[in-house]
Design a protein around this motif. Structure first.
Motif, PDB file in Angstrom:
ATOM      1  N   LEU A  14       0.826  -1.210   0.000  1.00 24.01           N
ATOM      2  CA  LEU A  14       0.000   0.000   0.000  1.00 24.01           C
ATOM      3  C   LEU A  14       0.861   1.260   0.000  1.00 24.01           C
ATOM      4  O   LEU A  14       0.530   2.239  -0.676  1.00 24.01           O
ATOM      5  N   GLU A  15       1.956   1.249   0.753  1.00 25.75           N
ATOM      6  CA  GLU A  15       2.851   2.412   0.783  1.00 25.75           C
ATOM      7  C   GLU A  15       3.450   2.676  -0.595  1.00 25.75           C
ATOM      8  O   GLU A  15       3.545   3.815  -1.031  1.00 25.75           O
ATOM      9  N   GLU A  16       3.833   1.605  -1.272  1.00 27.57           N
ATOM     10  CA  GLU A  16       4.404   1.741  -2.608  1.00 27.57           C
ATOM     11  C   GLU A  16       3.366   2.307  -3.583  1.00 27.57           C
ATOM     12  O   GLU A  16       3.669   3.211  -4.378  1.00 27.57           O
ATOM     13  N   LEU A  17       2.147   1.790  -3.510  1.00 29.99           N
ATOM     14  CA  LEU A  17       1.068   2.271  -4.372  1.00 29.99           C
ATOM     15  C   LEU A  17       0.738   3.733  -4.071  1.00 29.99           C
ATOM     16  O   LEU A  17       0.519   4.527  -4.986  1.00 29.99           O
ATOM     17  N   TYR A  18       0.752   4.086  -2.784  1.00 31.61           N
ATOM     18  CA  TYR A  18       0.490   5.469  -2.372  1.00 31.61           C
ATOM     19  C   TYR A  18       1.532   6.421  -2.968  1.00 31.61           C
ATOM     20  O   TYR A  18       1.184   7.467  -3.530  1.00 31.61           O
ATOM     21  N   CYS A  19       2.793   6.051  -2.881  1.00 29.49           N
ATOM     22  CA  CYS A  19       3.861   6.890  -3.434  1.00 29.49           C
ATOM     23  C   CYS A  19       3.718   7.057  -4.943  1.00 29.49           C
ATOM     24  O   CYS A  19       3.919   8.152  -5.475  1.00 29.49           O
ATOM     25  N   LYS A  20       3.358   5.980  -5.625  1.00 28.90           N
ATOM     26  CA  LYS A  20       3.181   6.052  -7.072  1.00 28.90           C
ATOM     27  C   LYS A  20       2.035   7.005  -7.431  1.00 28.90           C
ATOM     28  O   LYS A  20       2.162   7.815  -8.360  1.00 28.90           O
ATOM     29  N   LYS A  21       0.927   6.904  -6.706  1.00 27.96           N
ATOM     30  CA  LYS A  21      -0.229   7.769  -6.982  1.00 27.96           C
ATOM     31  C   LYS A  21       0.116   9.230  -6.716  1.00 27.96           C
ATOM     32  O   LYS A  21      -0.264  10.116  -7.487  1.00 27.96           O
ATOM     33  N   LEU A  39      -6.288  11.449  -8.940  1.00 28.23           N
ATOM     34  CA  LEU A  39      -5.172  10.662  -8.413  1.00 28.23           C
ATOM     35  C   LEU A  39      -4.905  10.980  -6.945  1.00 28.23           C
ATOM     36  O   LEU A  39      -4.583  10.080  -6.150  1.00 28.23           O
ATOM     37  N   GLU A  40      -5.040  12.237  -6.577  1.00 21.40           N
ATOM     38  CA  GLU A  40      -4.887  12.624  -5.159  1.00 21.40           C
ATOM     39  C   GLU A  40      -5.957  11.955  -4.299  1.00 21.40           C
ATOM     40  O   GLU A  40      -5.677  11.515  -3.175  1.00 21.40           O
ATOM     41  N   ALA A  41      -7.180  11.866  -4.814  1.00 24.83           N
ATOM     42  CA  ALA A  41      -8.258  11.208  -4.071  1.00 24.83           C
ATOM     43  C   ALA A  41      -7.952   9.723  -3.893  1.00 24.83           C
ATOM     44  O   ALA A  41      -8.176   9.160  -2.809  1.00 24.83           O
ATOM     45  N   GLU A  42      -7.441   9.088  -4.937  1.00 24.54           N
ATOM     46  CA  GLU A  42      -7.054   7.676  -4.825  1.00 24.54           C
ATOM     47  C   GLU A  42      -5.945   7.497  -3.794  1.00 24.54           C
ATOM     48  O   GLU A  42      -5.972   6.553  -2.998  1.00 24.54           O
ATOM     49  N   ALA A  43      -4.969   8.399  -3.808  1.00 21.83           N
ATOM     50  CA  ALA A  43      -3.872   8.325  -2.839  1.00 21.83           C
ATOM     51  C   ALA A  43      -4.402   8.491  -1.418  1.00 21.83           C
ATOM     52  O   ALA A  43      -3.955   7.810  -0.492  1.00 21.83           O
ATOM     53  N   SER A  44      -5.367   9.374  -1.257  1.00 24.02           N
ATOM     54  CA  SER A  44      -5.960   9.592   0.061  1.00 24.02           C
ATOM     55  C   SER A  44      -6.685   8.339   0.556  1.00 24.02           C
ATOM     56  O   SER A  44      -6.596   7.984   1.739  1.00 24.02           O
ATOM     57  N   GLU A  45      -7.384   7.664  -0.343  1.00 26.05           N
ATOM     58  CA  GLU A  45      -8.065   6.417   0.027  1.00 26.05           C
ATOM     59  C   GLU A  45      -7.056   5.345   0.438  1.00 26.05           C
ATOM     60  O   GLU A  45      -7.284   4.596   1.386  1.00 26.05           O
ATOM     61  N   ILE A  46      -5.946   5.277  -0.281  1.00 24.02           N
ATOM     62  CA  ILE A  46      -4.903   4.306   0.058  1.00 24.02           C
ATOM     63  C   ILE A  46      -4.312   4.625   1.427  1.00 24.02           C
ATOM     64  O   ILE A  46      -4.073   3.728   2.238  1.00 24.02           O
ATOM     65  N   LEU A  47      -4.110   5.904   1.700  1.00 26.36           N
ATOM     66  CA  LEU A  47      -3.582   6.309   3.006  1.00 26.36           C
ATOM     67  C   LEU A  47      -4.559   5.936   4.119  1.00 26.36           C
ATOM     68  O   LEU A  47      -4.140   5.474   5.190  1.00 26.36           O
ATOM     69  N   ASP A  48      -5.843   6.082   3.871  1.00 23.26           N
ATOM     70  CA  ASP A  48      -6.853   5.669   4.849  1.00 23.26           C
ATOM     71  C   ASP A  48      -6.770   4.166   5.104  1.00 23.26           C
ATOM     72  O   ASP A  48      -6.886   3.718   6.253  1.00 23.26           O
ATOM     73  N   ARG A  49      -6.575   3.382   4.046  1.00 22.99           N
ATOM     74  CA  ARG A  49      -6.446   1.935   4.199  1.00 22.99           C
ATOM     75  C   ARG A  49      -5.208   1.579   5.016  1.00 22.99           C
ATOM     76  O   ARG A  49      -5.234   0.647   5.834  1.00 22.99           O
ATOM     77  N   ILE A  50      -4.124   2.318   4.821  1.00 21.04           N
ATOM     78  CA  ILE A  50      -2.903   2.085   5.603  1.00 21.04           C
ATOM     79  C   ILE A  50      -3.168   2.365   7.079  1.00 21.04           C
ATOM     80  O   ILE A  50      -2.759   1.599   7.952  1.00 21.04           O
ATOM     81  N   GLU A  51      -3.860   3.456   7.367  1.00 27.35           N
ATOM     82  CA  GLU A  51      -4.166   3.808   8.754  1.00 27.35           C
ATOM     83  C   GLU A  51      -5.060   2.761   9.402  1.00 27.35           C
ATOM     84  O   GLU A  51      -4.857   2.386  10.557  1.00 27.35           O
ATOM     85  N   ILE A  52      -6.047   2.261   8.662  1.00 25.86           N
ATOM     86  CA  ILE A  52      -6.930   1.213   9.191  1.00 25.86           C
ATOM     87  C   ILE A  52      -6.124  -0.051   9.464  1.00 25.86           C
ATOM     88  O   ILE A  52      -6.304  -0.702  10.501  1.00 25.86           O
ATOM     89  N   LEU A  53      -5.236  -0.395   8.550  1.00 26.24           N
ATOM     90  CA  LEU A  53      -4.382  -1.567   8.722  1.00 26.24           C
ATOM     91  C   LEU A  53      -3.509  -1.427   9.964  1.00 26.24           C
ATOM     92  O   LEU A  53      -3.363  -2.370  10.744  1.00 26.24           O
ATOM     93  N   ASP A  54      -2.953  -0.235  10.177  1.00 26.77           N
ATOM     94  CA  ASP A  54      -2.133   0.016  11.364  1.00 26.77           C
ATOM     95  C   ASP A  54      -2.949  -0.149  12.641  1.00 26.77           C
ATOM     96  O   ASP A  54      -2.478  -0.736  13.617  1.00 26.77           O
ATOM     97  N   LYS A  55      -4.170   0.368  12.634  1.00 25.81           N
ATOM     98  CA  LYS A  55      -5.016   0.262  13.828  1.00 25.81           C
ATOM     99  C   LYS A  55      -5.375  -1.177  14.129  1.00 25.81           C
ATOM    100  O   LYS A  55      -5.345  -1.597  15.290  1.00 25.81           O
ATOM    101  N   THR A  56      -5.703  -1.954  13.097  1.00 23.84           N
ATOM    102  CA  THR A  56      -6.052  -3.354  13.345  1.00 23.84           C
ATOM    103  C   THR A  56      -4.842  -4.140  13.832  1.00 23.84           C
ATOM    104  O   THR A  56      -4.977  -5.005  14.701  1.00 23.84           O
ATOM    105  N   GLU A  57      -3.668  -3.854  13.283  1.00 21.84           N
ATOM    106  CA  GLU A  57      -2.456  -4.531  13.748  1.00 21.84           C
ATOM    107  C   GLU A  57      -2.171  -4.184  15.202  1.00 21.84           C
ATOM    108  O   GLU A  57      -1.777  -5.046  15.989  1.00 21.84           O
TER     109      GLU A  57
END
Length: 80
Positions: A14-21, A39-57
């Motif tokens: 996800l981090e790699e995809l976020y950087c690309k976007k 593209l910024e909106a897509e990057a923002s959604e990916i960042l949200d997914r990263i944050e959710i993943l961090d919280k669940t971990e």
């Protein structure tokens, strides 16, 4: 060499995809603002997914830690 066969974690992907976007959005901002915003909106959604993943971990880790401490505490009380 040792990292050759190492699989990327979901977070790393996800981090790699976020950087690309973000990079694509920056390049598009010079020529096509609408596409850049998309593209910024897509990057923002990916960042949200990263944050959710961090919280669940973090929750998984805390639950595991809590279970281990309960197990240790129950073994100490049985000794009394």
């Amino acid at each position: 060499m040792f990292g050759l066969f190492k699989r990327k974690s979901e977070r790393e992907k996800l981090e790699e995809l976020y950087c690309k976007k973000k990079e694509q959005a920056f390049r598009m901002s010079r020529t096509n603002r609408k596409e850049s915003d998309r593209l910024e909106a897509e990057a923002s959604e990916i960042l949200d997914r990263i944050e959710i993943l961090d919280k669940t971990e973090k929750l998984k880790w805390l639950n595991l830690k809590d279970k281990n401490s309960k197990t240790k505490n129950s073994s100490h009380t049985s000794d009394l």
